[in-house]
Design a protein around this motif. Structure first.
Motif, PDB file in Angstrom:
ATOM      1  N   PHE A  53       8.929  -3.295  -3.176  1.00 52.54           N
ATOM      2  CA  PHE A  53       8.950  -2.983  -1.740  1.00 52.54           C
ATOM      3  C   PHE A  53       7.558  -2.520  -1.296  1.00 52.54           C
ATOM      4  O   PHE A  53       7.080  -2.910  -0.216  1.00 52.54           O
ATOM      5  CB  PHE A  53       9.975  -1.885  -1.425  1.00 52.54           C
ATOM      6  CG  PHE A  53      11.323  -2.405  -1.016  1.00 52.54           C
ATOM      7  CD1 PHE A  53      11.511  -3.002   0.216  1.00 52.54           C
ATOM      8  CD2 PHE A  53      12.411  -2.291  -1.871  1.00 52.54           C
ATOM      9  CE1 PHE A  53      12.764  -3.484   0.599  1.00 52.54           C
ATOM     10  CE2 PHE A  53      13.665  -2.773  -1.504  1.00 52.54           C
ATOM     11  CZ  PHE A  53      13.840  -3.361  -0.264  1.00 52.54           C
ATOM     12  N   ALA A  54       6.915  -1.690  -2.127  1.00 52.20           N
ATOM     13  CA  ALA A  54       5.571  -1.203  -1.794  1.00 52.20           C
ATOM     14  C   ALA A  54       4.593  -2.368  -1.698  1.00 52.20           C
ATOM     15  O   ALA A  54       3.760  -2.423  -0.774  1.00 52.20           O
ATOM     16  CB  ALA A  54       5.110  -0.193  -2.847  1.00 52.20           C
ATOM     17  N   ASP A  55       4.691  -3.305  -2.629  1.00 49.00           N
ATOM     18  CA  ASP A  55       3.792  -4.466  -2.588  1.00 49.00           C
ATOM     19  C   ASP A  55       4.042  -5.310  -1.342  1.00 49.00           C
ATOM     20  O   ASP A  55       3.097  -5.791  -0.716  1.00 49.00           O
ATOM     21  CB  ASP A  55       3.976  -5.329  -3.845  1.00 49.00           C
ATOM     22  CG  ASP A  55       3.408  -4.665  -5.086  1.00 49.00           C
ATOM     23  OD1 ASP A  55       2.572  -3.748  -4.962  1.00 49.00           O
ATOM     24  OD2 ASP A  55       3.798  -5.080  -6.198  1.00 49.00           O
ATOM     25  N   VAL A  56       5.303  -5.495  -0.987  1.00 48.14           N
ATOM     26  CA  VAL A  56       5.625  -6.317   0.192  1.00 48.14           C
ATOM     27  C   VAL A  56       5.051  -5.688   1.462  1.00 48.14           C
ATOM     28  O   VAL A  56       4.403  -6.372   2.262  1.00 48.14           O
ATOM     29  CB  VAL A  56       7.152  -6.546   0.319  1.00 48.14           C
ATOM     30  CG1 VAL A  56       7.506  -7.097   1.706  1.00 48.14           C
ATOM     31  CG2 VAL A  56       7.637  -7.496  -0.772  1.00 48.14           C
ATOM     32  N   ILE A  57       5.242  -4.375   1.627  1.00 57.00           N
ATOM     33  CA  ILE A  57       4.725  -3.757   2.863  1.00 57.00           C
ATOM     34  C   ILE A  57       3.193  -3.722   2.846  1.00 57.00           C
ATOM     35  O   ILE A  57       2.548  -3.879   3.889  1.00 57.00           O
ATOM     36  CB  ILE A  57       5.345  -2.359   3.129  1.00 57.00           C
ATOM     37  CG1 ILE A  57       5.110  -1.973   4.598  1.00 57.00           C
ATOM     38  CG2 ILE A  57       4.850  -1.311   2.168  1.00 57.00           C
ATOM     39  CD1 ILE A  57       5.869  -0.750   5.056  1.00 57.00           C
ATOM     40  N   ALA A  58       2.601  -3.588   1.654  1.00 51.65           N
ATOM     41  CA  ALA A  58       1.137  -3.594   1.554  1.00 51.65           C
ATOM     42  C   ALA A  58       0.573  -4.956   1.961  1.00 51.65           C
ATOM     43  O   ALA A  58      -0.381  -5.042   2.743  1.00 51.65           O
ATOM     44  CB  ALA A  58       0.704  -3.237   0.133  1.00 51.65           C
TER      45      ALA A  58
END
Ligand SMILES: [Zn+2]
Length: 95
Positions: A53-58
């Motif tokens: 999820f962190a990678d997607v929002i980044a």
């Protein structure tokens, strides 16, 4: 931290690289990250899911930065406390 602040942080960290990679390459990276999120969800790995999820929002923020889109403004303009289709909260749309 607000969405706008997160996007600004991503700009400080990565804009110099994101702008060289361009929209197409950054969009492809975002797609890869969605794929990894899907894999993490499939195996019900909560820690891996959180990281994806962190990678997607980044990567979403990176793509927004190089296209000149303010994610927070865009999100609030469309989803300002009610469903953009039925104008209700909670949504009353039929599926
Ligand atoms: Zn609705």
């Amino acid at each position: 931290m607000h969405i706008h602040e997160f996007q600004e942080m991503m700009k400080q960290l990565y804009f110099h690289r994101d702008s060289k990679r361009g929209v197409k390459g950054t969009y492809e990276w975002l797609g890869d990250e969605f794929g990894e999120l899907g894999k993490a969800l499939k195996v019900s790995d909560k820690e891996a899911t959180e990281k994806e999820f962190a990678d997607v929002i980044a990567w979403l923020a990176s793509l927004a930065n190089i296209t000149g889109i303010d994610l927070e403004r865009a999100a609030i303009r469309k989803y300002n406390g009610k469903c953009p289709k039925c104008k209700q909260s909670p949504c009353q749309c039929t599926f």
